[in-house]
Design an enzyme around this catalytic site. Structure first.
Site, mmCIF file in Angstrom:
data_model
loop_
_atom_site.group_PDB
_atom_site.id
_atom_site.type_symbol
_atom_site.label_atom_id
_atom_site.label_comp_id
_atom_site.label_asym_id
_atom_site.label_seq_id
_atom_site.Cartn_x
_atom_site.Cartn_y
_atom_site.Cartn_z
ATOM 1 N N ASP A 1 0.796 -1.214 -0.055
ATOM 2 C CA ASP A 1 0.581 -0.104 -0.115
ATOM 3 C C ASP A 1 0.963 0.883 -0.170
ATOM 4 O O ASP A 1 0.827 1.888 0.784
ATOM 5 C CB ASP A 1 -0.757 -0.292 1.341
ATOM 6 C CG ASP A 1 -0.189 -0.241 2.640
ATOM 7 O OD1 ASP A 1 1.016 -0.755 2.387
ATOM 8 O OD2 ASP A 1 -1.379 -0.090 3.599
ATOM 9 N N HIS B 1 9.191 -0.598 8.806
ATOM 10 C CA HIS B 1 8.631 -1.674 9.180
ATOM 11 C C HIS B 1 8.569 -3.089 7.565
ATOM 12 O O HIS B 1 9.744 -4.171 8.069
ATOM 13 C CB HIS B 1 7.180 -1.431 9.322
ATOM 14 C CG HIS B 1 6.206 -0.921 10.802
ATOM 15 N ND1 HIS B 1 6.415 -0.910 11.913
ATOM 16 C CD2 HIS B 1 6.529 0.367 10.380
ATOM 17 C CE1 HIS B 1 5.807 0.514 12.778
ATOM 18 N NE2 HIS B 1 5.651 0.493 11.990
HETATM 19 O O1 RIB Z 1 2.121 -1.275 10.499
HETATM 20 C C1 RIB Z 1 2.963 -0.646 10.144
HETATM 21 C C2 RIB Z 1 2.609 -1.078 8.848
HETATM 22 O O2 RIB Z 1 1.089 -0.285 8.440
HETATM 23 C C3 RIB Z 1 2.896 -0.350 7.894
HETATM 24 O O3 RIB Z 1 2.902 -1.821 6.703
HETATM 25 C C4 RIB Z 1 3.025 0.726 7.298
HETATM 26 O O4 RIB Z 1 4.067 0.634 5.615
HETATM 27 C C5 RIB Z 1 1.585 0.984 6.502
HETATM 28 O O5 RIB Z 1 0.197 0.220 6.189
HETATM 29 CA CA CA Z 2 2.558 -1.093 4.419
#
Ligand code: RIB
Ligand code: CA
Length: 317
Positions: free
Chosen positions: A12, A245
């Site tokens: 995303d 992340h």
């Molecule tokens: O919680 C972290 C996730 O949420 C990551 O994938 C960040 O891009 C958001 O989508």
């Molecule tokens: Ca993400």
């Protein structure tokens, strides 16, 4: 020599997804991974903007040129929400980049997953770093999908770490709990990379400054996008920094040894008044009273190695 993993990336895009695309592009250019295709999903931003962002990032990296399919624009059973406070209204930190040269393909992202899985049975690794709506839809499209996939690697969830969107829920799971539970219920090998593993990898000023000072077009591009994210993260981290992340999930595909893992069945709370979208495992002594296939959950990683490898990748172009 083992064959490099063939990755279908579902995301995303999103600032940390963008860093992950750059990391994947560096792996492809080094011959350490193959990127078969990308699919986008609602989450940080709408999936069409996510697809255009994906093309922008891959073009900035000089390739690879791969199909980018637009996926689900909303979750299975709730309203859609975007994360503009974290990623900006354009998903890339309000950097307002020009239109990409390429265009998304016409095929829906879930159909692309099924088609590529059928074309290369047992070879594809699904890397998912957004809500799991496309993977859930692909499972509904083709009941044999789990037997066709090599591995599913998901960034999402929180177990002994607080949530980042509600008190207990992590964003990717909370954005579509029903789809996530379909994915965890399916009989395929899953590696789950929750906040417990990703949050401790936060990078701070020294790392961000090294990236910005490197001065190549791609490192400047990455540093510019990360500015907004680092501002957004400052209150949470209590100092300037960023949690990238999604890149940890990608790195654990090519080097699983960097992670520490627990193996437990995982479920998603679907009805809780305060805890909907929370990942749940049975932490009592094993065997767990749950017939689901255990998920390999990353509970920690070699933080210094992750940070250095990601920085090197972003400076490699
Ligand atoms: O919680 C972290 C996730 O949420 C990551 O994938 C960040 O891009 C958001 O989508
Ligand atoms: Ca993400």
């Amino acid at each position: 020599m083992t064959k490099p993993p063939k990755i279908l990336y579902d995301c995303d895009t999103g600032i940390d997804d963008a860093m992950t695309l750059l990391y994947l592009a560096s792996l492809v250019q080094a011959g350490e991974a193959e990127l078969a295709a990308v699919g986008t999903v609602h989450g940080n931003i709408d999936p069409m903007t996510g697809a255009l962002n994906t093309l922008r990032v891959l073009e900035a990296a000089g390739g690879p040129v791969v199909p980018v399919a637009v996926g689900a624009a909303r979750p299975m059973a709730q309203d859609v929400h975007y994360a503009v406070d974290w990623h900006g209204t354009d998903g890339l930190g309000d950097t307002r980049l020009p239109e990409p040269a390429g265009r998304p393909t016409a095929e829906p992202a879930a159909a692309q997953i099924v088609r590529l899985a059928r074309a290369t049975p047992g070879e594809l690794t699904l890397l998912a770093t957004g809500p799991l709506t496309n993977l859930g839809a692909a499972l509904l499209l083709d009941g044999e999908l789990p037997s066709l996939i090599r591995e599913v690697v998901v960034m999402g969830g929180a177990f002994d770490h607080p949530g980042n969107i509600t008190t207990h829920a992590e964003a990717n799971i909370w954005h579509d709990p029903e789809a996530a539970d379909l994915v965890f219920a399916a009989d395929w090998p899953i590696v789950l990379v929750p906040l417990d593993a990703t949050h401790p990898t936060a990078v701070h000023d020294d790392w961000l400054d090294r990236l910005a000072a490197h001065g190549t077009p791609v490192s400047r591009f990455a540093a510019d996008i990360l500015e907004f994210y680092a501002d957004a993260y400052t209150p949470t981290l209590k100092r300037r920094g960023a949690v990238i992340h999604d890149a940890l999930a990608a790195m654990l595909i090519v080097d699983p040894e960097l992670g520490e893992y627990a193996h437990r069945p995982v479920r998603v709370e679907l009805r809780g008044e305060l805890t909907r979208g929370t990942t749940v495992w049975d932490a009592r002594s094993l065997p767990a009273d749950d017939a689901r296939r255990p998920v390999k959950v990353a509970v920690g990683s070699d933080v210094a190695e992750f940070q250095e490898r990601l920085l090197s990748a972003l400076m490699a172009f």
